[in-house]
Write a protein that holds these residues in place. Structure first.
Motif, mmCIF file in Angstrom:
data_model
loop_
_atom_site.group_PDB
_atom_site.id
_atom_site.type_symbol
_atom_site.label_atom_id
_atom_site.label_comp_id
_atom_site.label_asym_id
_atom_site.label_seq_id
_atom_site.Cartn_x
_atom_site.Cartn_y
_atom_site.Cartn_z
ATOM 1 N N HIS A 120 0.829 -1.205 0.000
ATOM 2 C CA HIS A 120 0.000 0.000 0.000
ATOM 3 C C HIS A 120 0.866 1.259 0.000
ATOM 4 O O HIS A 120 0.526 2.245 -0.658
ATOM 5 N N ASP A 157 2.940 12.083 7.197
ATOM 6 C CA ASP A 157 1.875 11.826 6.227
ATOM 7 C C ASP A 157 1.450 10.358 6.266
ATOM 8 O O ASP A 157 0.259 10.043 6.119
ATOM 9 N N GLN A 160 -0.832 9.882 9.231
ATOM 10 C CA GLN A 160 -2.180 10.391 8.975
ATOM 11 C C GLN A 160 -2.997 9.395 8.164
ATOM 12 O O GLN A 160 -4.199 9.204 8.422
ATOM 13 N N ILE A 161 -2.364 8.741 7.191
ATOM 14 C CA ILE A 161 -3.076 7.734 6.395
ATOM 15 C C ILE A 161 -3.469 6.542 7.265
ATOM 16 O O ILE A 161 -4.602 6.031 7.189
ATOM 17 N N LYS A 164 -6.289 7.418 9.600
ATOM 18 C CA LYS A 164 -7.539 7.591 8.871
ATOM 19 C C LYS A 164 -8.176 6.244 8.530
ATOM 20 O O LYS A 164 -9.411 6.107 8.550
ATOM 21 N N ARG A 165 -7.349 5.243 8.238
ATOM 22 C CA ARG A 165 -7.849 3.930 7.828
ATOM 23 C C ARG A 165 -7.625 2.866 8.898
ATOM 24 O O ARG A 165 -7.552 1.671 8.593
#
Length: 427
Positions: A120, A157, A160-161, A164-165
Motif C-alpha cells: 500500500h 503523512d 495520517q493515512i 484515517k484507515r
C-alpha cells in the motif's frame, strides 16, 4: 585454548572432589549440603522480600489500545524475511475466507529491485535509491540510510493515512531493509518505530535462519542480536524461526532455549571437534545470562515457503497487543499524563506570577494617587482662617474681585477675534 584448558582443569578438579566426598561417606556430606541449601533458600527469600530483589513493575491501568497491530519485520540478510512478507500478504489476499486477514503492507526497503507484494505504501515511490547514490556519492548501505532519513521526514503523512484507515485493518506489516543495521541502528529507523509505537500497538518480529542457527555459535550470535533489539526498542519481541521445513527448531534450538544444560552439551560436542575455539567458555556464560531473556521471548517455528506455523505467528501477534498495553503502552500513557500535568502546573505558576505582578501594579498606582495633590474645583481652595463673613465684608478689593469672578463663571464662552485668539477674561 588457554581458557578451554582452564575450564577442563576446573571440571576435573570438581569431579575429583565429588569422588572424595562419596568415599568419605554420604551421610555427613548430605547434611552439609542440606544446611548450605537452607542458607541459600533463606537468602533467596530475603532477596525476594526486599524491594531491590524484586523488580518494581508498573501497575497496569487497564487501557486496551485501539487500532491495528503493527508488525516490524527485522532479520538478517538471507533469513527469508521478504519471503515471509509475501506469505503474510498471501494470507491477507488469497487465503480462504475464514483465514483471510485484514492487513496493510508497507515496504521500507529502497534497494529492492522487485517486491513480491503490492504494498500500500512503498518507499521506492518516494525516494530514488540510485539517484541518492549518484547525488550524494554514497555506497549501498549509506544510500539506504539516507533514503530512510529522507522518508522519515515525511513519515507524518504516513501516520495520517494509517490513523484515517485504522478501522479498516487488523494488522500493519512493515518490511525493513535486508541490511538489518541500516534500520535497527539508524536514527530514522528508531524514529519510525517510536512514531508507530506511540499510536498503535507495535511489536518486532525477528526472523531467524533456522538451518544456520543449528550451530551453537551462530545460535548464540542471533540471540544476542535479538536481545539487543529488545533493549533498544523496548517493544514486544517475537522470534520467528523461519525455514522450519528444512530444519525443525524444536529438535535442538528450542531445547537450548528451555534448558541451558542442553546447550552446554552441544558445546561439549563441538569442543571435541576441530571447530572448537576459545569463545566456547564465553558461550557458556552467555547462555546463563540469556536464560531470563528466553523466558519473556515469544518464539514460533514458521515456514514461509510452505506456510506452516504462520497461524501460530498470527496468534503471537495478537498476544503481543496485551504485552504492549501492559508494558510499553502503559509507559507511553504515563509519560503523556506526566507531560500534561507538568504543562498545567507551568500554566498555573505563570498565571500566579501574572496575578502578583498585576496586584503590585495596582498597589503602586494607588500609592501614587494618594500622594499627589487633588485638582482644584469650584471656587478654589480657601485660605486657612477665612470664613464666608470675612468674604462678604465691605472691602472694595474683595467685592471687586468677587464680582469679576462671578461674572467670569456665568458669562458665555469668549468670542474669537479675527486673529484667532480669544479675549483674555482678565481684560
Amino acid at each position: 585454548r588457554g581458557a578451554t584448558e582452564k575450564h577442563n582443569n576446573t571440571m576435573a578438579e570438581f569431579r575429583r572432589n565429588e569422588d572424595d566426598d562419596e568415599d568419605m561417606g554420604g551421610a555427613g556430606v548430605d547434611e552439609e549440603e542440606e544446611t548450605v541449601a537452607g542458607q541459600w533458600a533463606e537468602q533467596d527469600d530475603d532477596d525476594d522480600a526486599s524491594p531491590r530483589g524484586k523488580e518494581q513493575e508498573e501497575p497496569y491501568d487497564g487501557v486496551v489500545s485501539a487500532g491495528p497491530v503493527v508488525c516490524l519485520l527485522i532479520g538478517m540478510a538471507g533469513s527469508g524475511k521478504s519471503t515471509l512478507f509475501h506469505r503474510l500478504n498471501y494470507d491477507a489476499t488469497e487465503a480462504p475466507g475464514a483465514k483471510r486477514k485484514r492487513c496493510y503492507f508497507i515496504n521500507l526497503d529502497p534497494a529492492a529491485l522487485e517486491v513480491p507484494v503490492d504494498a500500500h505504501i512503498d518507499i521506492r515511490d518516494t525516494v530514488d535509491y540510485k539517484g541518492v547514490m549518484r547525488e550524494y556519492r554514497l555506497g549501498p548501505n549509506g544510500a539506504i540510510v539516507t533514503a530512510l532519513n529522507l522518508f522519515a521526514t515525511q513519515f507524518e503523512d504516513v501516520m495520517q493515512i494509517l490513523e484515517k484507515r485504522a478501522k479498516e485493518f487488523d494488522y500493519v506489516v512493515v518490511d525493513t531493509p535486508g541490511q538489518i543495521e541500516a534500520f535497527t541502528w539508524s536514527a530514522s529507523g528508531q524514529l519510525i518505530a517510536e512514531t508507530l509505537a506511540s499510536t498503535f500497538a507495535t511489536c518486532v518480529v525477528y526472523v531467524v535462519d533456522t538451518p544456520r542457527s543449528r550451530s551453537p555459535s551462530t545460535f548464540m550470535s542471533n540471540m544476542v542480536y535479538a536481545c539487543s533489539i529488545l533493549h533498544k526498542y523496548g517493544l514486544p519481541l517475537v522470534a520467528a524461526f523461519n525455514k522450519a521445513d528444512v530444519a525443525d527448531p524444536s529438535q535442538d534450538v528450542f531445547k537450548w532455549m528451555d534448558d541451558f544444560e542442553a546447550f552446554h552439551e552441544a558445546l561439549d560436542a563441538v569442543e571435541d571437534s576441530p571447530d572448537a575455539s576459545y569463545v566456547t567458555s564465553l558461550h557458556r556464560s552467555m547462555s546463563l545470562v540469556l536464560d531470563e531473556f528466553y523466558r519473556v521471548l515469544h518464539k514460533c517455528a514458521v515456514s514461509a515457503a510452505t506456510g506452516s506455523g504462520v497461524d501460530d505467528l498470527w496468534r503471537r501477534l495478537d498476544a503481543a497487543r496485551d504485552e504492549y498495553d501492559r508494558a510499553y503502552g502503559c509507559r507511553v500513557r504515563r509519560k503523556i499524563a506526566e507531560t500534561r500535568q507538568k504543562r498545567a502546573a507551568d500554566v498555573d505558576h505563570h498565571m500566579a506570577r501574572l496575578r502578583v505582578d498585576l496586584d503590585n501594579d495596582d498597589a503602586a498606582k494607588t500609592t501614587t494617587s494618594t500622594t499627589t495633590a487633588p485638582a482644584s474645583s469650584g471656587r478654589g481652595r480657601r485660605l486657612p482662617g477665612v470664613d464666608e463673613e470675612e468674604e462678604d465684608s465691605d472691602d472694595d478689593g474683595d467685592v471687586e474681585s468677587d464680582g469679576l469672578a462671578a461674572n467670569f463663571r456665568h458669562s458665555k464662552p469668549p468670542t474669537v477675534r479675527a486673529s484667532g485668539a480669544p479675549r483674555s477674561p482678565s481684560k
